[in-house]
Write an enzyme that holds these catalytic residues in place. Sequence first.
Site, PDB file in Angstrom:
ATOM      1  N   ASP A 508     -35.222  19.642 -68.159  1.00 52.16           N
ATOM      2  CA  ASP A 508     -33.973  19.211 -69.055  1.00 52.16           C
ATOM      3  C   ASP A 508     -32.747  19.853 -68.355  1.00 52.16           C
ATOM      4  O   ASP A 508     -32.584  21.000 -68.284  1.00 52.16           O
ATOM      5  CB  ASP A 508     -34.273  19.361 -70.415  1.00 52.16           C
ATOM      6  CG  ASP A 508     -33.127  19.022 -71.222  1.00 52.16           C
ATOM      7  OD1 ASP A 508     -33.324  17.730 -71.804  1.00 52.16           O
ATOM      8  OD2 ASP A 508     -32.488  19.480 -71.595  1.00 52.16           O
ATOM      9  N   ILE A 509     -31.585  18.935 -68.293  1.00 52.32           N
ATOM     10  CA  ILE A 509     -30.380  19.362 -67.883  1.00 52.32           C
ATOM     11  C   ILE A 509     -29.872  19.940 -69.179  1.00 52.32           C
ATOM     12  O   ILE A 509     -29.549  19.478 -70.148  1.00 52.32           O
ATOM     13  CB  ILE A 509     -29.488  18.238 -67.317  1.00 52.32           C
ATOM     14  CG1 ILE A 509     -30.234  17.699 -66.133  1.00 52.32           C
ATOM     15  CG2 ILE A 509     -28.203  18.757 -67.179  1.00 52.32           C
ATOM     16  CD1 ILE A 509     -29.504  16.419 -65.478  1.00 52.32           C
ATOM     17  N   ASN A 516     -20.894  15.237 -70.473  1.00 51.46           N
ATOM     18  CA  ASN A 516     -20.320  13.722 -70.822  1.00 51.46           C
ATOM     19  C   ASN A 516     -19.045  13.754 -71.585  1.00 51.46           C
ATOM     20  O   ASN A 516     -18.193  13.137 -71.448  1.00 51.46           O
ATOM     21  CB  ASN A 516     -21.360  12.819 -71.480  1.00 51.46           C
ATOM     22  CG  ASN A 516     -22.488  12.432 -70.667  1.00 51.46           C
ATOM     23  OD1 ASN A 516     -22.191  11.939 -69.642  1.00 51.46           O
ATOM     24  ND2 ASN A 516     -23.612  12.041 -71.425  1.00 51.46           N
ATOM     25  N   HIS A 521     -18.854   9.705 -69.027  1.00 47.37           N
ATOM     26  CA  HIS A 521     -20.092   9.303 -68.660  1.00 47.37           C
ATOM     27  C   HIS A 521     -20.372   9.093 -67.034  1.00 47.37           C
ATOM     28  O   HIS A 521     -21.769   9.095 -66.663  1.00 47.37           O
ATOM     29  CB  HIS A 521     -20.379   8.142 -69.394  1.00 47.37           C
ATOM     30  CG  HIS A 521     -20.563   8.233 -70.941  1.00 47.37           C
ATOM     31  ND1 HIS A 521     -21.835   8.627 -71.596  1.00 47.37           N
ATOM     32  CD2 HIS A 521     -19.661   8.193 -72.058  1.00 47.37           C
ATOM     33  CE1 HIS A 521     -21.476   8.797 -72.830  1.00 47.37           C
ATOM     34  NE2 HIS A 521     -20.404   8.477 -73.161  1.00 47.37           N
ATOM     35  N   ARG A 540     -42.409  17.932 -52.404  1.00 45.19           N
ATOM     36  CA  ARG A 540     -43.085  17.386 -51.256  1.00 45.19           C
ATOM     37  C   ARG A 540     -43.064  15.760 -51.507  1.00 45.19           C
ATOM     38  O   ARG A 540     -43.235  15.352 -52.447  1.00 45.19           O
ATOM     39  CB  ARG A 540     -44.525  17.839 -51.271  1.00 45.19           C
ATOM     40  CG  ARG A 540     -44.602  19.475 -50.990  1.00 45.19           C
ATOM     41  CD  ARG A 540     -46.058  19.735 -51.025  1.00 45.19           C
ATOM     42  NE  ARG A 540     -46.763  19.604 -52.388  1.00 45.19           N
ATOM     43  CZ  ARG A 540     -47.878  20.035 -52.582  1.00 45.19           C
ATOM     44  NH1 ARG A 540     -48.716  20.635 -51.744  1.00 45.19           N
ATOM     45  NH2 ARG A 540     -48.309  19.444 -53.842  1.00 45.19           N
ATOM     46  N   ASP A 541     -43.376  15.135 -50.632  1.00 43.38           N
ATOM     47  CA  ASP A 541     -43.662  13.631 -50.551  1.00 43.38           C
ATOM     48  C   ASP A 541     -44.552  13.171 -51.578  1.00 43.38           C
ATOM     49  O   ASP A 541     -44.482  12.129 -52.210  1.00 43.38           O
ATOM     50  CB  ASP A 541     -44.037  13.059 -49.276  1.00 43.38           C
ATOM     51  CG  ASP A 541     -42.344  13.081 -48.459  1.00 43.38           C
ATOM     52  OD1 ASP A 541     -41.205  13.080 -48.967  1.00 43.38           O
ATOM     53  OD2 ASP A 541     -42.468  12.731 -47.157  1.00 43.38           O
ATOM     54  N   GLU A 551     -31.831  12.853 -69.887  1.00 40.13           N
ATOM     55  CA  GLU A 551     -31.644  13.886 -69.041  1.00 40.13           C
ATOM     56  C   GLU A 551     -32.768  14.718 -68.700  1.00 40.13           C
ATOM     57  O   GLU A 551     -32.645  15.817 -68.482  1.00 40.13           O
ATOM     58  CB  GLU A 551     -30.162  14.644 -69.630  1.00 40.13           C
ATOM     59  CG  GLU A 551     -30.831  15.508 -70.682  1.00 40.13           C
ATOM     60  CD  GLU A 551     -30.336  14.672 -72.158  1.00 40.13           C
ATOM     61  OE1 GLU A 551     -30.111  15.429 -73.188  1.00 40.13           O
ATOM     62  OE2 GLU A 551     -30.274  13.418 -72.125  1.00 40.13           O
ATOM     63  N   ARG A 571     -37.710  27.626 -57.520  1.00 41.23           N
ATOM     64  CA  ARG A 571     -36.989  27.164 -56.618  1.00 41.23           C
ATOM     65  C   ARG A 571     -36.294  25.602 -57.095  1.00 41.23           C
ATOM     66  O   ARG A 571     -35.173  25.360 -56.997  1.00 41.23           O
ATOM     67  CB  ARG A 571     -37.933  26.458 -55.438  1.00 41.23           C
ATOM     68  CG  ARG A 571     -38.090  27.642 -54.522  1.00 41.23           C
ATOM     69  CD  ARG A 571     -39.409  26.997 -53.275  1.00 41.23           C
ATOM     70  NE  ARG A 571     -38.993  25.877 -52.882  1.00 41.23           N
ATOM     71  CZ  ARG A 571     -39.553  24.735 -51.891  1.00 41.23           C
ATOM     72  NH1 ARG A 571     -40.622  25.130 -51.963  1.00 41.23           N
ATOM     73  NH2 ARG A 571     -39.053  23.889 -51.364  1.00 41.23           N
TER      74      ARG A 571
END
Length: 678
Positions: A508-509, A516, A521, A540-541, A551, A571
């Site tokens: 969560d940001i 905002n 926004h 990874r992919d 968010e 990380r």
Amino acid sequence: MSTALPRVRSGLRACAAGLLLACASVLAAPEPMDRAEQIAALDHRGATAPREAAHALDRLLPMVPPFSAERLELLTVRGLLLASTAEPEAAERVAQALDDWGRARADAAAAAAALLVRARVLWERGNLQQADELLTEARARLPAGLPARTRLRYTATHANVKDEAGKLEAALQLSLESAALADETGDDWRRAVALTNLAYVYYETRQLDRASQANAQALDIATQAQDDTALGHVYNIEGFLLGELGDRDGERRAMQAAIDHARRAGAKSDEALYLANMADYHLKAGDYRTALALSEQALPLVRELKDVSGETVALANIGLAQIALRNIETGKRFVAESIAIDERRGSVISVATTLEELGHHLEKAGDAAAAVQAYHRHRRISDEILQRDQQKAIIELQERFDAERRTRDLVLLNRENALKDEQLRQRDLQQRLWWLVAAGFVLSLVVLLLLYRRVRRSNQALESSNYQLLVQSERDPLTGLANRRHFQAAMKQLAADGKLNGTVFLIDIDHFKRINDAHGHAAGDTVLAQMAQRLRDTLRDQDLIVRWGGEEFLVVVHTLSPDQVEVLAQRMLDAMGAVPVMHGGAHIDVTGSIGFATFPIEPLLLAVSWERAINLVDTAMYLAKAHGRNRAYGVRLLHAREESVLDDITRSLETAWREGKVALTLLQGPSGLRDAVA
């Protein structure tokens, strides 16, 4: 409810108190006005006493000739005033009368006015998309040559709807048009309000110099006209501009001036709004007793005006102030009352915003458990809003696809009909010219082959469109990440037995609403896109990355050792917070909170469904938010043999940790240190 933006209404609702007449005196002046002047004065009066002005217009109605320009003006103003006073049924009756007029006389102006009144009702109810659509249609229907005052009414209303919907570029263009039209009217109060609304949109788009210039012009006009209502609007905007510039004393003085002017004008709705803004100011400044006193002053005003939206704001602010003053249970009751009103109104966005602010204040007050519950409810509602918006987008996409398919079917049908006509013509020729039978057969065969090829290409295009529809329905358009629909489909393959095998991270940001509010926004969208890219670069992919909520992001990885899981969580924390996000020349600091766990869960290797897995890491993530943010909590060990026991632990994760039923790993963001909690 604390907010960084003022609640500015349409210019049509503002008026010059010094130039107004009381409703009775308008109708009984010593030197009677003509009817057009009476209607204009009551329109003006509606800014401070909309209900009384609407009733006075109703009494004036029998004196105005049917199907006249004056009657159209009267009905339009009355409908807008009724819509603004939370009387939607009465406003709809006015709109219906305008509709009947438009049909009976083929009068485009009356039909447009009906759409305008209905759009205002929808705006007051918070249905901005439909209001926008009706206003677009209404403005398209307006005949040429109408007075500037009439055109201003439509343009200013549309500007406010665009603004509240967050379409700031369109709102700015319409606000500039409104300011030019207001100048054409020559009415000082309309000019002042149009400039104030323009200043507000400049403020939202972070063009502070232009906002200050427009507001200064409005101040000059309102001061010369001795217009207390317009001055209230001006000082309200000035307060926000000064706050943005960091002048807290100036911000407070401007807000107090706005309150004083509203009281002198008798504009109770404006007074309630400015009291709420001042309460927000004191909440942010930490002066909770003053915030509480102001909110308690605003509450009886909004209840007298039957302003339900204002009532929820006042109740929420009272509750938040009480919580900040450590009267936590009292504060919770006020906030719960605010939320209950919004739930009855269907205002889910307001409910979500209130819950987020409740969680923030409970967290500051030290009630971490209640804060986590509030954050949980906020996330569930935010998820519902996001899913509803996604479903709506999918439906709109499907409707466009169906329309294209119907067009293709119609073209094919026309071609088939053309083929039948050709066959009939060939049959007639066969009867007359037998030697052309072979040629006609060849021609028919060629036509059939061409038709077959076209049908085949149409089917291929249909299959391609269906595939594109499926891909678009499972992809978030802003970040390019998978959405919940894709995640649920993936889980049917990754957890075929219903049990999840792998590590789940929920991210969560932090303080996204503040981003905002402070930067707009558009900046919030930039932050979301940047965070999505940083997660892609870190993972990874083959790892699954999902935009889980507004968010929030969900990550599922496989085949990692416990040490590798913790390294990956660190990380991701570092990737999110190490470098600010750039937007429009601004450096935006961003951090995140993470919850994570590996399934089956050590040490008893309890296998769980993916739904329960997400609930557990969701609780761990909210624990990270409640304990300071910019950190991650990982569930390393959990002593449970059955999923029912897991549910109990999930509901009270912090308690279970303190009792030794759970072992957590704490990782801190870029500026912090790593710590393991047994």
